[in-house]
Motif scaffolding. Sequence first.
Motif, PDB file in Angstrom:
ATOM      1  N   HIS A 138       0.840  -1.202   0.000  1.00  0.00           N
ATOM      2  CA  HIS A 138       0.000   0.000   0.000  1.00  0.00           C
ATOM      3  C   HIS A 138       0.872   1.248   0.000  1.00  0.00           C
ATOM      4  O   HIS A 138       0.649   2.181  -0.778  1.00  0.00           O
ATOM      5  N   ARG A 139       1.876   1.266   0.852  1.00  0.00           N
ATOM      6  CA  ARG A 139       2.762   2.416   0.911  1.00  0.00           C
ATOM      7  C   ARG A 139       3.599   2.535  -0.359  1.00  0.00           C
ATOM      8  O   ARG A 139       3.779   3.621  -0.904  1.00  0.00           O
ATOM      9  N   GLY A 140       4.138   1.434  -0.843  1.00  0.00           N
ATOM     10  CA  GLY A 140       5.059   1.486  -1.975  1.00  0.00           C
ATOM     11  C   GLY A 140       4.389   1.598  -3.327  1.00  0.00           C
ATOM     12  O   GLY A 140       4.941   2.211  -4.239  1.00  0.00           O
ATOM     13  N   ARG A 141       3.208   0.999  -3.494  1.00  0.00           N
ATOM     14  CA  ARG A 141       2.534   0.984  -4.806  1.00  0.00           C
ATOM     15  C   ARG A 141       1.157   1.628  -4.805  1.00  0.00           C
ATOM     16  O   ARG A 141       0.530   1.761  -5.848  1.00  0.00           O
ATOM     17  N   GLY A 142       0.667   1.975  -3.632  1.00  0.00           N
ATOM     18  CA  GLY A 142      -0.648   2.605  -3.564  1.00  0.00           C
ATOM     19  C   GLY A 142      -1.795   1.656  -3.816  1.00  0.00           C
ATOM     20  O   GLY A 142      -2.883   2.093  -4.212  1.00  0.00           O
ATOM     21  N   LEU A 143      -1.595   0.367  -3.576  1.00  0.00           N
ATOM     22  CA  LEU A 143      -2.660  -0.602  -3.828  1.00  0.00           C
ATOM     23  C   LEU A 143      -3.741  -0.534  -2.764  1.00  0.00           C
ATOM     24  O   LEU A 143      -3.470  -0.331  -1.583  1.00  0.00           O
ATOM     25  N   ALA A 144      -4.978  -0.727  -3.194  1.00  0.00           N
ATOM     26  CA  ALA A 144      -6.119  -0.722  -2.289  1.00  0.00           C
ATOM     27  C   ALA A 144      -6.363  -2.126  -1.749  1.00  0.00           C
ATOM     28  O   ALA A 144      -5.740  -3.104  -2.173  1.00  0.00           O
ATOM     29  N   ARG A 145      -7.302  -2.229  -0.818  1.00  0.00           N
ATOM     30  CA  ARG A 145      -7.555  -3.499  -0.148  1.00  0.00           C
ATOM     31  C   ARG A 145      -7.930  -4.622  -1.120  1.00  0.00           C
ATOM     32  O   ARG A 145      -7.496  -5.764  -0.951  1.00  0.00           O
ATOM     33  N   ARG A 146      -8.736  -4.309  -2.107  1.00  0.00           N
ATOM     34  CA  ARG A 146      -9.170  -5.353  -3.031  1.00  0.00           C
ATOM     35  C   ARG A 146      -7.992  -5.951  -3.793  1.00  0.00           C
ATOM     36  O   ARG A 146      -7.881  -7.189  -3.930  1.00  0.00           O
ATOM     37  N   ALA A 147      -7.094  -5.115  -4.288  1.00  0.00           N
ATOM     38  CA  ALA A 147      -5.922  -5.610  -5.015  1.00  0.00           C
ATOM     39  C   ALA A 147      -4.981  -6.370  -4.088  1.00  0.00           C
ATOM     40  O   ALA A 147      -4.411  -7.397  -4.466  1.00  0.00           O
ATOM     41  N   LEU A 148      -4.815  -5.876  -2.870  1.00  0.00           N
ATOM     42  CA  LEU A 148      -3.948  -6.542  -1.911  1.00  0.00           C
ATOM     43  C   LEU A 148      -4.492  -7.923  -1.549  1.00  0.00           C
ATOM     44  O   LEU A 148      -3.730  -8.896  -1.438  1.00  0.00           O
ATOM     45  N   ALA A 149      -5.801  -8.019  -1.371  1.00  0.00           N
ATOM     46  CA  ALA A 149      -6.416  -9.304  -1.056  1.00  0.00           C
ATOM     47  C   ALA A 149      -6.216 -10.298  -2.195  1.00  0.00           C
ATOM     48  O   ALA A 149      -5.925 -11.478  -1.965  1.00  0.00           O
ATOM     49  N   VAL A 190      -7.099 -15.019   7.053  1.00  0.00           N
ATOM     50  CA  VAL A 190      -5.857 -14.296   7.309  1.00  0.00           C
ATOM     51  C   VAL A 190      -5.777 -13.063   6.409  1.00  0.00           C
ATOM     52  O   VAL A 190      -5.352 -11.984   6.837  1.00  0.00           O
ATOM     53  N   VAL A 191      -6.208 -13.220   5.170  1.00  0.00           N
ATOM     54  CA  VAL A 191      -6.225 -12.092   4.232  1.00  0.00           C
ATOM     55  C   VAL A 191      -7.148 -10.985   4.744  1.00  0.00           C
ATOM     56  O   VAL A 191      -6.791  -9.803   4.756  1.00  0.00           O
ATOM     57  N   ALA A 192      -8.334 -11.377   5.173  1.00  0.00           N
ATOM     58  CA  ALA A 192      -9.305 -10.387   5.650  1.00  0.00           C
ATOM     59  C   ALA A 192      -8.760  -9.607   6.838  1.00  0.00           C
ATOM     60  O   ALA A 192      -8.928  -8.385   6.933  1.00  0.00           O
ATOM     61  N   GLU A 193      -8.097 -10.306   7.732  1.00  0.00           N
ATOM     62  CA  GLU A 193      -7.534  -9.633   8.899  1.00  0.00           C
ATOM     63  C   GLU A 193      -6.411  -8.677   8.500  1.00  0.00           C
ATOM     64  O   GLU A 193      -6.279  -7.585   9.062  1.00  0.00           O
ATOM     65  N   ALA A 194      -5.613  -9.086   7.522  1.00  0.00           N
ATOM     66  CA  ALA A 194      -4.487  -8.249   7.101  1.00  0.00           C
ATOM     67  C   ALA A 194      -4.949  -6.975   6.402  1.00  0.00           C
ATOM     68  O   ALA A 194      -4.442  -5.882   6.686  1.00  0.00           O
ATOM     69  N   VAL A 195      -5.900  -7.092   5.486  1.00  0.00           N
ATOM     70  CA  VAL A 195      -6.337  -5.910   4.744  1.00  0.00           C
ATOM     71  C   VAL A 195      -7.175  -4.975   5.612  1.00  0.00           C
ATOM     72  O   VAL A 195      -7.327  -3.790   5.291  1.00  0.00           O
ATOM     73  N   ALA A 196      -7.700  -5.500   6.724  1.00  0.00           N
ATOM     74  CA  ALA A 196      -8.502  -4.666   7.610  1.00  0.00           C
ATOM     75  C   ALA A 196      -7.667  -3.579   8.279  1.00  0.00           C
ATOM     76  O   ALA A 196      -8.224  -2.611   8.800  1.00  0.00           O
ATOM     77  N   GLN A 197      -6.339  -3.713   8.241  1.00  0.00           N
ATOM     78  CA  GLN A 197      -5.491  -2.684   8.832  1.00  0.00           C
ATOM     79  C   GLN A 197      -5.542  -1.380   8.038  1.00  0.00           C
ATOM     80  O   GLN A 197      -5.136  -0.329   8.544  1.00  0.00           O
ATOM     81  N   LEU A 198      -6.027  -1.438   6.802  1.00  0.00           N
ATOM     82  CA  LEU A 198      -6.202  -0.225   6.000  1.00  0.00           C
ATOM     83  C   LEU A 198      -7.611   0.310   6.218  1.00  0.00           C
ATOM     84  O   LEU A 198      -8.580  -0.290   5.778  1.00  0.00           O
ATOM     85  N   ASP A 199      -7.726   1.434   6.887  1.00  0.00           N
ATOM     86  CA  ASP A 199      -9.052   1.992   7.100  1.00  0.00           C
ATOM     87  C   ASP A 199      -9.474   2.807   5.879  1.00  0.00           C
ATOM     88  O   ASP A 199      -8.646   3.195   5.053  1.00  0.00           O
ATOM     89  N   PRO A 200     -10.768   3.072   5.715  1.00  0.00           N
ATOM     90  CA  PRO A 200     -11.263   3.793   4.538  1.00  0.00           C
ATOM     91  C   PRO A 200     -10.627   5.169   4.345  1.00  0.00           C
ATOM     92  O   PRO A 200     -10.397   5.597   3.208  1.00  0.00           O
ATOM     93  N   GLU A 201     -10.354   5.877   5.436  1.00  0.00           N
ATOM     94  CA  GLU A 201      -9.753   7.199   5.320  1.00  0.00           C
ATOM     95  C   GLU A 201      -8.345   7.120   4.730  1.00  0.00           C
ATOM     96  O   GLU A 201      -7.970   7.938   3.883  1.00  0.00           O
ATOM     97  N   GLN A 202      -7.584   6.140   5.160  1.00  0.00           N
ATOM     98  CA  GLN A 202      -6.234   5.980   4.635  1.00  0.00           C
ATOM     99  C   GLN A 202      -6.255   5.605   3.161  1.00  0.00           C
ATOM    100  O   GLN A 202      -5.469   6.098   2.353  1.00  0.00           O
ATOM    101  N   GLU A 203      -7.183   4.725   2.812  1.00  0.00           N
ATOM    102  CA  GLU A 203      -7.313   4.306   1.422  1.00  0.00           C
ATOM    103  C   GLU A 203      -7.702   5.492   0.536  1.00  0.00           C
ATOM    104  O   GLU A 203      -7.143   5.667  -0.564  1.00  0.00           O
ATOM    105  N   ALA A 204      -8.638   6.319   1.000  1.00  0.00           N
ATOM    106  CA  ALA A 204      -9.065   7.482   0.230  1.00  0.00           C
ATOM    107  C   ALA A 204      -7.932   8.489   0.088  1.00  0.00           C
ATOM    108  O   ALA A 204      -7.754   9.092  -0.982  1.00  0.00           O
ATOM    109  N   ALA A 205      -7.146   8.671   1.142  1.00  0.00           N
ATOM    110  CA  ALA A 205      -6.025   9.604   1.076  1.00  0.00           C
ATOM    111  C   ALA A 205      -4.994   9.150   0.056  1.00  0.00           C
ATOM    112  O   ALA A 205      -4.431   9.963  -0.698  1.00  0.00           O
ATOM    113  N   THR A 206      -4.739   7.854   0.002  1.00  0.00           N
ATOM    114  CA  THR A 206      -3.790   7.327  -0.983  1.00  0.00           C
ATOM    115  C   THR A 206      -4.330   7.498  -2.395  1.00  0.00           C
ATOM    116  O   THR A 206      -3.585   7.844  -3.320  1.00  0.00           O
TER     117      THR A 206
END
Length: 211
Positions: free
Chosen positions: A120-131, A143-159
């Motif tokens: 997310h930091r290096g490529r700007g990928l959103a939760r769907r692509a990361l999953a 495990v995937v669901a738990e990992a991508v949950a660390q990205l909150d909607p505000e952070q995703e929108a800012a990216t």
Amino acid sequence: MTQNAWGPLDWCANGVGGEEFTALSADQPDQPHTAREPAAAEPAGEPRGGGEDQADPGVRARAICLRLLTGSAKTRGQLAEALRKRDIPDEVAEEVLSRYEEVGLIDDAAFAESWVESRHRGRGLARRALATELRSRGVDHAVVAEAVAQLDPEQEAATARALVERKLRSTSGLERQVRLRRLAGMLARRGYSEGLALRVVRAALDAEEEL
């Protein structure tokens, strides 16, 4: 506090990164940047493998896994696939992989968490692509669901806004609808939802027109 050389985070921090998001082009192809680590030692109490041509499938399986883990972090699913391709019996592979999970050489949860943060930091990928990336590497859906949950909607929108701002100038001179499609498409390729992509792009175009 000194980290254990075989700690799961040591392995998961390896091979899932990339340059900082601010240093990359928004159009640069997404691919992980891997770093080389020193050769790994065998877990205590296990024999050292002399190579894949050894008759003992357990020795071969351990040698295969350790060689792959030396280059970069791997999920259990990736290692299991590598063993299948080398005709390691399923029961032997299961035993070796379970042992490596016990000693921390395989940790899918830590791998997924590190992957999400760095991609997310290096490529700007959103939760769907990361999953999608994590599932393709054999990571369990929970495990995937738990990992991508660390990205909150505000952070995703800012990216998403940062990606659009960096690309906005290169579309100047084009009609608004063309710019809208191109910029929204760029976000969609990185896993952002259509609604978020259109909202972010329209806001950026409106702000530009007001200048």
